[in-house]
Design a protein around this motif. Sequence first.
Motif, PDB file in Angstrom:
ATOM      1  N   VAL A 102       0.845  -1.195   0.000  1.00  0.00           N
ATOM      2  CA  VAL A 102       0.000   0.000   0.000  1.00  0.00           C
ATOM      3  C   VAL A 102       0.882   1.247   0.000  1.00  0.00           C
ATOM      4  N   PHE A 103       0.748   2.065  -1.041  1.00  0.00           N
ATOM      5  CA  PHE A 103       1.431   3.360  -1.100  1.00  0.00           C
ATOM      6  C   PHE A 103       0.404   4.443  -0.783  1.00  0.00           C
ATOM      7  N   SER A 104       0.705   5.259   0.224  1.00  0.00           N
ATOM      8  CA  SER A 104      -0.264   6.254   0.665  1.00  0.00           C
ATOM      9  C   SER A 104       0.378   7.628   0.783  1.00  0.00           C
ATOM     10  N   ASP A 105      -0.379   8.653   0.423  1.00  0.00           N
ATOM     11  CA  ASP A 105       0.036  10.047   0.609  1.00  0.00           C
ATOM     12  C   ASP A 105       1.387  10.323  -0.036  1.00  0.00           C
ATOM     13  N   LEU A 106       1.464  10.070  -1.320  1.00  0.00           N
ATOM     14  CA  LEU A 106       2.704  10.313  -2.069  1.00  0.00           C
ATOM     15  C   LEU A 106       2.944  11.805  -2.294  1.00  0.00           C
ATOM     16  N   HIS A 107       1.897  12.554  -2.567  1.00  0.00           N
ATOM     17  CA  HIS A 107       1.967  14.017  -2.726  1.00  0.00           C
ATOM     18  C   HIS A 107       3.007  14.459  -3.763  1.00  0.00           C
ATOM     19  N   PHE A 108       2.915  13.920  -4.960  1.00  0.00           N
ATOM     20  CA  PHE A 108       3.804  14.357  -6.046  1.00  0.00           C
ATOM     21  C   PHE A 108       3.395  15.749  -6.528  1.00  0.00           C
ATOM     22  N   GLY A 109       4.392  16.502  -7.008  1.00  0.00           N
ATOM     23  CA  GLY A 109       4.127  17.769  -7.683  1.00  0.00           C
ATOM     24  C   GLY A 109       4.087  18.990  -6.797  1.00  0.00           C
ATOM     25  N   GLU A 110       4.706  18.937  -5.626  1.00  0.00           N
ATOM     26  CA  GLU A 110       4.667  20.119  -4.758  1.00  0.00           C
ATOM     27  C   GLU A 110       5.636  21.191  -5.240  1.00  0.00           C
ATOM     28  N   ASP A 157       1.700   9.944 -13.654  1.00  0.00           N
ATOM     29  CA  ASP A 157       2.605   9.016 -14.348  1.00  0.00           C
ATOM     30  C   ASP A 157       3.840   8.734 -13.498  1.00  0.00           C
ATOM     31  N   LEU A 158       4.394   9.779 -12.907  1.00  0.00           N
ATOM     32  CA  LEU A 158       5.586   9.635 -12.078  1.00  0.00           C
ATOM     33  C   LEU A 158       5.299   8.750 -10.869  1.00  0.00           C
ATOM     34  N   ALA A 159       4.129   8.924 -10.277  1.00  0.00           N
ATOM     35  CA  ALA A 159       3.759   8.133  -9.105  1.00  0.00           C
ATOM     36  C   ALA A 159       3.536   6.663  -9.447  1.00  0.00           C
ATOM     37  N   LEU A 160       3.020   6.393 -10.635  1.00  0.00           N
ATOM     38  CA  LEU A 160       2.690   5.015 -11.016  1.00  0.00           C
ATOM     39  C   LEU A 160       3.873   4.246 -11.607  1.00  0.00           C
ATOM     40  N   SER A 209       0.833  14.398 -15.540  1.00  0.00           N
ATOM     41  CA  SER A 209       2.192  13.866 -15.682  1.00  0.00           C
ATOM     42  C   SER A 209       2.747  13.444 -14.325  1.00  0.00           C
ATOM     43  N   TYR A 210       2.275  14.072 -13.247  1.00  0.00           N
ATOM     44  CA  TYR A 210       2.733  13.679 -11.913  1.00  0.00           C
ATOM     45  C   TYR A 210       2.118  12.354 -11.487  1.00  0.00           C
ATOM     46  N   ILE A 266      -7.097  19.611 -11.212  1.00  0.00           N
ATOM     47  CA  ILE A 266      -7.093  18.142 -11.194  1.00  0.00           C
ATOM     48  C   ILE A 266      -8.367  17.678 -10.492  1.00  0.00           C
ATOM     49  N   SER A 267      -8.791  16.470 -10.808  1.00  0.00           N
ATOM     50  CA  SER A 267      -9.982  15.915 -10.162  1.00  0.00           C
ATOM     51  C   SER A 267      -9.862  14.408 -10.141  1.00  0.00           C
ATOM     52  N   HIS A 268     -10.669  13.763  -9.310  1.00  0.00           N
ATOM     53  CA  HIS A 268     -10.677  12.302  -9.280  1.00  0.00           C
ATOM     54  C   HIS A 268     -11.019  11.754 -10.665  1.00  0.00           C
ATOM     55  N   SER A 269     -11.960  12.419 -11.324  1.00  0.00           N
ATOM     56  CA  SER A 269     -12.406  11.964 -12.638  1.00  0.00           C
ATOM     57  C   SER A 269     -11.291  12.049 -13.681  1.00  0.00           C
ATOM     58  N   SER A 270     -10.542  13.153 -13.693  1.00  0.00           N
ATOM     59  CA  SER A 270      -9.472  13.309 -14.692  1.00  0.00           C
ATOM     60  C   SER A 270      -8.321  12.345 -14.415  1.00  0.00           C
ATOM     61  N   LEU A 271      -8.026  12.095 -13.135  1.00  0.00           N
ATOM     62  CA  LEU A 271      -6.973  11.124 -12.798  1.00  0.00           C
ATOM     63  C   LEU A 271      -7.385   9.721 -13.242  1.00  0.00           C
ATOM     64  N   TYR A 272      -8.642   9.381 -12.994  1.00  0.00           N
ATOM     65  CA  TYR A 272      -9.137   8.069 -13.403  1.00  0.00           C
ATOM     66  C   TYR A 272      -9.074   7.908 -14.928  1.00  0.00           C
ATOM     67  N   SER A 273      -9.520   8.928 -15.655  1.00  0.00           N
ATOM     68  CA  SER A 273      -9.509   8.854 -17.123  1.00  0.00           C
ATOM     69  C   SER A 273      -8.093   8.680 -17.648  1.00  0.00           C
ATOM     70  N   HIS A 274      -7.157   9.425 -17.083  1.00  0.00           N
ATOM     71  CA  HIS A 274      -5.755   9.312 -17.523  1.00  0.00           C
ATOM     72  C   HIS A 274      -5.212   7.921 -17.226  1.00  0.00           C
ATOM     73  N   GLU A 275      -5.543   7.413 -16.076  1.00  0.00           N
ATOM     74  CA  GLU A 275      -5.081   6.076 -15.689  1.00  0.00           C
ATOM     75  C   GLU A 275      -5.585   5.015 -16.663  1.00  0.00           C
ATOM     76  N   LYS A 276      -6.865   5.099 -16.998  1.00  0.00           N
ATOM     77  CA  LYS A 276      -7.450   4.092 -17.876  1.00  0.00           C
ATOM     78  C   LYS A 276      -6.962   4.226 -19.321  1.00  0.00           C
ATOM     79  N   GLN A 277      -6.683   5.428 -19.750  1.00  0.00           N
ATOM     80  CA  GLN A 277      -6.191   5.635 -21.110  1.00  0.00           C
ATOM     81  C   GLN A 277      -4.769   5.117 -21.288  1.00  0.00           C
ATOM     82  N   ASN A 278      -3.980   5.159 -20.227  1.00  0.00           N
ATOM     83  CA  ASN A 278      -2.554   4.859 -20.357  1.00  0.00           C
ATOM     84  C   ASN A 278      -2.101   3.571 -19.678  1.00  0.00           C
ATOM     85  N   TYR A 279      -2.896   3.041 -18.753  1.00  0.00           N
ATOM     86  CA  TYR A 279      -2.443   1.863 -17.995  1.00  0.00           C
ATOM     87  C   TYR A 279      -3.541   0.820 -17.881  1.00  0.00           C
ATOM     88  N   ARG A 280      -4.386   0.737 -18.892  1.00  0.00           N
ATOM     89  CA  ARG A 280      -5.519  -0.176 -18.815  1.00  0.00           C
ATOM     90  C   ARG A 280      -5.101  -1.629 -18.700  1.00  0.00           C
TER      91      ARG A 280
END
Length: 446
Positions: free
Chosen positions: A105-113, A169-172, A166-167, A195-209
Amino acid sequence: MASDALSKASLNTTSDSKRRTFEGPVSGETKEADSSKDKGAEQPCAPPPPRHGRILNFLAKHGFRIAFNLFCFLLAYTVYPKLKGWSNSPPTLIFKENGSFKIVVFSDLHFGERNGDGTWAEWGVKQDTNSVRVMNHNLDDETPDFVVFNGDQVTGENLLQHNATSYLDLALTPTTSRNIPFATIYGNHDNAPHISHSSLYSHEKQNYRHLSLTGENRESSRDWNSRFNWVLPVFARGSTSEGDGVGRKPELLIWGFDSRGGIWEDPGMYKDWVDEKIAEWIRSTTHRLRRQYRSRLPPSIAFVHLTPYPVNQIQSSIVTPNPDYPGLNDDVPSDYQGTNHREIVRPDEAFWRALTVELGREGEGGLVALVVGHNHGNNWCAKSEEVPHTICFARHTGYGGYGSRERGSRVFEFAKGEAREGGGGLGVKTWMRMEDHEVANMTVLR
């Protein structure tokens, strides 16, 4: 006979004459008009070619381009994924042959600060580099079967529109580069102006399905930005009538819940608890699973970013009074769902009740643990008489976010058959894998 022929000829001549008189010019322009027709004046249009002829003409002109594009499409979706070790659909989760299954379990990565004024900061880049290093070490040390990203993958309020995903992508990347299947839940910092939960989900599914098992269920929430609630079955290895090497029913269920939240100046722009509609979704989903597999529910483990209120009841009665209790307990009291809307009493009640009643039903596998994040200073596991369901904090993994403690990840190992000491049932252990490769807080849950 001759007279009949002459009569017919006379009739035809009269008819043609009448037609010419009727259709021709009305004045003395007859000769000039006839002359213009002889010189190639506009003639009646030729009928269009038949439909199949037009199609053949189009294919003759564009056929090669169409065939080439089709070839590239098939290459991209069939051959290339196989060469990369990918599948066109996410993998099925299966216990190892020895009967074990491991989750990191990876939690609270907080990329992009970055700096508070939004300008780029070198320290932010160093944080992200260190976070990647932690994940690489943990994955190499544990070689898990599955990874859960437990929210706040990014610090959304610091991201710009052109670079936000893009952040992610770095986390994944540490996980996807090893072809490890994963699923994500989203946190409060994953919802901000760019950013939103919806946009993160869409990016994830488009690139790492090929690896992403994150689910979207519209009936689980009235909020379009928090429909990312899912359940994943984990099967034992075994023969079936289809011969696919997977058991007929799951041995473990993994649940993920979206607790919403956001980083906005006005808290009225977001809600920081799991949508109440989740209760009906949990009930209908558990009933469907019982019917689908014709069996009682197996053990379940659940993940959510923002903690439900009962965590504070456990913390105040069990953990805080005992300074020797294993694990960090620096965030007292813990932030919980609804913290930013204190005018609403227990908005998480529907979620908590459905979770514990449906997954904790007597005679079934039960709820092994609810895993939470958000509070970087806590990483204990506990339950109490008042709250008889184990709640475990994940370890703060990323160098982003508050806190200067050593980073790491929480690990769960499920064991059945040969993999379980003493055999019988499903054994569950959890521990912390630290960034220096050490193991901390080994706990036996079952």
